[in-house]
Every structure is written in structure tokens, then in C-alpha cells.
Design a protein around this motif. Structure first.
Motif, mmCIF file in Angstrom:
data_model
loop_
_atom_site.group_PDB
_atom_site.id
_atom_site.type_symbol
_atom_site.label_atom_id
_atom_site.label_comp_id
_atom_site.label_asym_id
_atom_site.label_seq_id
_atom_site.Cartn_x
_atom_site.Cartn_y
_atom_site.Cartn_z
ATOM 1 N N GLY A 151 0.709 -1.332 0.038
ATOM 2 C CA GLY A 151 0.028 -0.042 -0.020
ATOM 3 C C GLY A 151 0.848 1.124 0.126
ATOM 4 N N ALA A 152 1.940 1.356 -0.555
ATOM 5 C CA ALA A 152 2.842 2.630 -0.747
ATOM 6 C C ALA A 152 1.966 3.576 -1.435
ATOM 7 N N PRO A 153 1.663 4.835 -0.967
ATOM 8 C CA PRO A 153 0.746 5.962 -1.560
ATOM 9 C C PRO A 153 1.327 6.133 -2.879
ATOM 10 N N GLN A 154 0.261 6.457 -3.838
ATOM 11 C CA GLN A 154 0.511 6.820 -5.157
ATOM 12 C C GLN A 154 -0.222 8.181 -5.367
ATOM 13 N N LYS A 155 0.595 9.218 -5.298
ATOM 14 C CA LYS A 155 -0.012 10.364 -5.433
ATOM 15 C C LYS A 155 1.227 11.430 -6.494
ATOM 16 N N HIS A 156 0.442 12.175 -7.152
ATOM 17 C CA HIS A 156 1.140 13.113 -8.299
ATOM 18 C C HIS A 156 1.469 14.285 -7.398
ATOM 19 N N VAL A 157 2.836 14.187 -7.074
ATOM 20 C CA VAL A 157 3.360 15.493 -6.235
ATOM 21 C C VAL A 157 5.013 15.691 -6.910
ATOM 22 N N ARG A 158 5.196 16.807 -6.561
ATOM 23 C CA ARG A 158 6.351 17.440 -7.217
ATOM 24 C C ARG A 158 7.515 16.978 -6.825
ATOM 25 N N TYR A 159 7.683 16.609 -5.551
ATOM 26 C CA TYR A 159 8.708 15.706 -4.916
ATOM 27 C C TYR A 159 8.219 14.370 -4.378
ATOM 28 N N ALA A 160 8.490 13.347 -5.209
ATOM 29 C CA ALA A 160 8.007 12.154 -4.653
ATOM 30 C C ALA A 160 9.445 11.362 -3.900
ATOM 31 N N LEU A 161 9.425 11.174 -2.958
ATOM 32 C CA LEU A 161 10.416 10.995 -2.155
ATOM 33 C C LEU A 161 10.016 9.562 -1.022
ATOM 34 N N ASN A 162 9.111 8.784 -1.434
ATOM 35 C CA ASN A 162 8.578 7.703 -0.508
ATOM 36 C C ASN A 162 8.967 6.139 -0.789
ATOM 37 N N VAL A 163 9.134 5.822 -2.059
ATOM 38 C CA VAL A 163 9.408 4.593 -2.420
ATOM 39 C C VAL A 163 10.805 4.246 -2.929
ATOM 40 N N ASN A 164 11.734 5.037 -2.544
ATOM 41 C CA ASN A 164 13.347 4.939 -2.921
ATOM 42 C C ASN A 164 13.552 4.448 -4.238
ATOM 43 N N GLU A 165 12.707 5.357 -5.039
ATOM 44 C CA GLU A 165 13.302 5.440 -6.629
ATOM 45 C C GLU A 165 14.584 6.176 -6.736
ATOM 46 N N ASN A 166 15.183 5.986 -7.781
ATOM 47 C CA ASN A 166 16.417 6.791 -8.056
ATOM 48 C C ASN A 166 15.578 7.922 -8.988
ATOM 49 N N ALA A 172 18.539 19.392 -5.482
ATOM 50 C CA ALA A 172 17.088 20.254 -5.347
ATOM 51 C C ALA A 172 16.009 19.682 -4.406
ATOM 52 N N GLU A 173 15.994 18.535 -4.533
ATOM 53 C CA GLU A 173 14.904 17.681 -4.118
ATOM 54 C C GLU A 173 15.148 17.608 -2.316
ATOM 55 N N THR A 174 16.441 17.474 -1.999
ATOM 56 C CA THR A 174 17.144 17.514 -0.516
ATOM 57 C C THR A 174 16.912 19.024 -0.191
ATOM 58 N N GLU A 175 17.213 19.969 -0.737
ATOM 59 C CA GLU A 175 17.252 21.201 -0.375
ATOM 60 C C GLU A 175 15.748 21.463 -0.107
ATOM 61 N N PHE A 176 14.950 21.087 -0.868
ATOM 62 C CA PHE A 176 13.311 21.370 -0.557
ATOM 63 C C PHE A 176 12.776 20.842 0.538
ATOM 64 N N PHE A 177 13.204 19.471 0.752
ATOM 65 C CA PHE A 177 12.769 18.781 1.926
ATOM 66 C C PHE A 177 13.178 19.349 3.205
ATOM 67 N N LEU A 178 14.626 19.426 3.177
ATOM 68 C CA LEU A 178 14.966 19.951 4.600
ATOM 69 C C LEU A 178 14.324 21.420 4.775
ATOM 70 N N ARG A 179 14.219 22.214 3.859
ATOM 71 C CA ARG A 179 13.814 23.544 4.238
ATOM 72 C C ARG A 179 12.317 23.261 4.655
ATOM 73 N N SER A 180 11.802 22.591 4.151
ATOM 74 C CA SER A 180 10.174 22.385 4.344
ATOM 75 C C SER A 180 10.242 21.691 5.777
ATOM 76 N N LEU A 181 10.893 20.770 6.126
ATOM 77 C CA LEU A 181 10.845 20.035 7.370
ATOM 78 C C LEU A 181 11.303 21.359 8.357
ATOM 79 N N ALA A 182 12.159 22.033 8.179
ATOM 80 C CA ALA A 182 12.733 23.235 9.257
ATOM 81 C C ALA A 182 11.624 24.042 9.426
ATOM 82 N N GLU A 183 10.634 24.495 8.467
ATOM 83 C CA GLU A 183 9.668 25.315 8.691
ATOM 84 C C GLU A 183 8.617 24.548 9.484
#
Length: 362
Positions: free
Chosen positions: A20-35, A344-355
Motif C-alpha cells: 500500500g505505498a501511496p501513489q500521489k502526483h506530487v512534485r517531490y516523490a520521495l517515498n518509495v526509494n526510486e532513483n 534540489a529535492e534534498t534542499e526543498f525537503f530539509l527547508r520544508s521540514l525546518a519550517e
């Protein structure tokens, strides 16, 4: 509309839930360990050319033994392996399924060490085997003594080990694998889906194969080779393992297009694996910066990071989703898992988590 309870489904499947891994259309899909890095354009062009040639003969069944692919995979793995030692399927999940069809089944037990890859118990249930579990050591480790005790207690027909482990990223020593093998007469299966992301000095279980006909080491092209959408998994083992899997595999189970695409990609191994070092760098950046945000990351040898210190994982998951970031709640208390992607994905994730502040969204 009918429900499953209205059907004569097997009793042992009643009440189970599918992957049941979520399948959602998002800009930053970092949930299923894809490259998340795209395949280099020059490589993609060669792959498309190979596919075009394969289509011209698609009126014929593919090579049932996928000879060229097995030769290419053996060359890639090295360690003295030949095509006779290699088997491939539609993703490593089909490798697991075929292995369980051949060596599992009703009345047989499969031992795992949760938290571990969620498909292991699901596929085990699908073939009618019994999934039994044992606890890990501290920090999600599995020492040789722990593995042996679990095997002696449960006397499994198959032992499943992840190296490194999913969802924790924990490494696994060769000593533990060898001890597990010596403690059982059954199959020892080592899932090395993330092997390319391990430290360079971490030896692979492939080095243990000589003289161990019941040891199976699986890999995938989904991660390091950015081939998740193509579905190519494979294993290395004594050639007799492939003989066993031929008894249960479907005829022509690997399409001509899949074979052509994988062979073409393997011909560009250096270009494809050039992405790995960048992903490792992003993983290590996440591990280094999460403590500054108030979280504890677990050491990882894979392309993802498990981190705890999350007050409300579901709330944090949803807050990040509102920011167009999809990560994974793997069911570990106060923890979430994020895939290491591009810079770019790492930067956005870390910045969002900080917020969201320490502890995440409340």
C-alpha cells in the motif's frame, strides 16, 4: 458491488491487505526509494534503439532463457559469476515469488527480522507459507548469535535477510549471513536491493556464494540503474537454484522489450552508476542536517534515511504532502523515512521540514 468476503477466497488470505505505498502526483516523490535522477539522454537513446530492434521481432516469443541478459548481469556482478549463476525476473519481487514457489508453500516457514521489507511477508502469504519473526538487536542490527538463535527456535525453511535493510538502512555483516547459513538446512535469501549504495569497503554477500548452494543473493535495477519502471530484478546463486526456479516460472516471463532495455542499460554501466555517488552525497547530507532540525537519523547504507523524533508522524507526513513532498510512514513509532533524491529535492525537503519546527507538525 461485491466484496472479498463474498468470494471463495483462500482462508489464509482473508483479512490481509495488499502492498500500500501511496501513489500521489506530487512534485517531490520521495517515498518509495526510486532513483529520482533521470536516465542520461545518450543512454536513453541507445535503449530506445534497442527497443526498436526488439519490436521488429515482437511477433515471436522472447528468448525463454534471456541468455544475453544473464550474460550482461554476470559481467556486471563479477566475482567469477557466469550466466549459469544468474536468474532474472520482472523486478526482485518476482524473484522472491519464484523462490517461495519453489522452496516455500503450505506447511513451510519463512523467517524474517522486522522491521524489514514489507513485501517479504506479503509474498510469503501469497504462496501459503507461514511468516515467522524474530527481534533484532539494538539499533536494528542482527548479530550472528541473534540469527542463529532465531533459526534454532523457528527451524525455518527459508531465512530472509536484507543487506542493507529496508526500511532502516542498516548494514548486515558477512559473519551474520554465514552463521545463518550454517545454522539451517533451508534457503538463506539475502536481499541486496540497495547494494550499490553501501560503503565501498562493505563486502557483498556475493563473496559467500562459492560452496554454498542454498545461499541466494538478489539485486535490482530499480534503484542504482534508475530502472524502476522497467521492472528488472535478478539473483546470483549456485546454478542449481535456477534449475529449481525453471520449475515454477511462467513461460517467457521476461518480455523481449524488457530484455532489450536491460541489456542496453548494462552496456552503459559507468554512466548509469554515475548517479550513485550523487545520491550517496544527498543521503549523507540529510543524515548530517537532520540533527540540526531536532531529529535523529539512523545510519543508512541505502538511498534513504529513517529518522525519528517526530512527535506525530501522520501530521508531519500530511504537512509535507501539503508542500508537495511525499515521504513514507513505515509504521515505526515517531519515525518517518525519506528517499535521497537530487540536490534540489534534498534542499526543498530539509527547508520544508525546518519550517515545521522541532518534532514536526503537531
Amino acid at each position: 458491488m461485491a466484496s472479498l468476503s463474498d468470494l471463495p477466497i483462500r482462508d489464509d488470505l482473508r483479512g490481509l491487505t495488499p502492498y500500500g505505498a501511496p501513489q500521489k502526483h506530487v512534485r517531490y516523490a520521495l517515498n518509495v526509494n526510486e532513483n529520482t535522477h533521470p536516465i542520461p539522454e545518450a543512454v536513453a537513446r541507445d535503449i530506445v534503439t534497442s527497443l526498436a530492434h526488439a519490436v521488429l521481432t515482437a511477433n515471436r516469443y522472447p528468448d525463454r532463457e534471456f541468455t544475453a541478459l544473464r550474460e550482461s548481469l554476470a559481467d556486471y556482478l563479477g566475482h567469477g559469476l557466469t550466466r549459469e549463476h544468474v536468474w532474472a525476473a520482472n523486478g526482485s519481487n518476482e524473484i522472491i515469488q519464484q523462490l517461495l514457489q519453489a522452496f516455500g508453500g503450505p506447511g513451510r516457514r519463512v523467517l524474517g527480522f522486522p522491521p524489514t521489507y514489507s513485501m517479504h511477508p506479503i509474498i510469503t502469504a501469497g504462496v501459503g507459507s507461514t511468516w515467522v519473526t524474530a527481534e533484532r538487536d539494538a539499533d536494528f542490527e542482527i548479530g550472528p548469535e541473534t540469527a542463529v538463535r532465531a533459526i534454532e527456535r523457528h527451524t525455518p525453511d527459508l531465512v530472509f535477510l536484507c543487506a542493507p535493510n529496508n526500511p532502516t538502512g542498516t548494514g548486515l555483516s558477512l559473519e551474520t549471513i554465514a552463521a545463518a547459513y550454517d545454522a539451517t538446512d533451508g534457503i538463506v535469501f539475502v536481499d541486496e536491493a540497495y547494494a550499490e549504495f553501501m560503503p565501498k569497503d562493505r563486502p557483498t554477500a556475493l563473496t559467500l556464494l562459492p560452496g554454498r548452494e542454498r545461499l541466494v543473493v538478489s539485486r535490482t535495477m530499480s534503484k542504482a540503474f534508475a530502472f524502476a519502471g522497467v521492472r528488472v530484478g535478478y539473483l546470483a546463486a549456485d546454478p542449481v537454484i535456477a534449475d529449481a526456479l525453471r520449475l515454477v516460472r511462467l513461460p517467457y516471463h521476461l518480455s523481449a522489450l524488457t530484455q532489450a532495455a536491460a541489456v542496453a542499460a548494462l552496456a552503459h554501466t559507468p554512466e548509469m552508476l554515475a548517479m550513485v555517488d550523487d545520491i550517496i552525497g544527498q543521503r549523507d547530507r540529510i543524515i548530517a542536517e537532520l540533527p540540526e532540525l531536532g531529529y535523529r537519523p539512523w545510519a543508512s547504507e541505502a538511498n534513504f534515511v529513517l529518522f525519528d523524533g517526530v512527535d506525530d508522524p501522520q501530521a508531519t507526513f500530511n504537512a509535507l504532502l501539503e508542500r508537495d513532498i511525499l515521504i513514507r510512514d513505515v509504521g515505526i513509532s515517531n519515525a518517518l523515512r525519506v528517499t535521497a533524491g537530487t540536490a534540489a529535492e534534498t534542499e526543498f525537503f530539509l527547508r520544508s521540514l525546518a519550517e515545521l519546527g522541532p518534532g514536526g507538525a503537531r
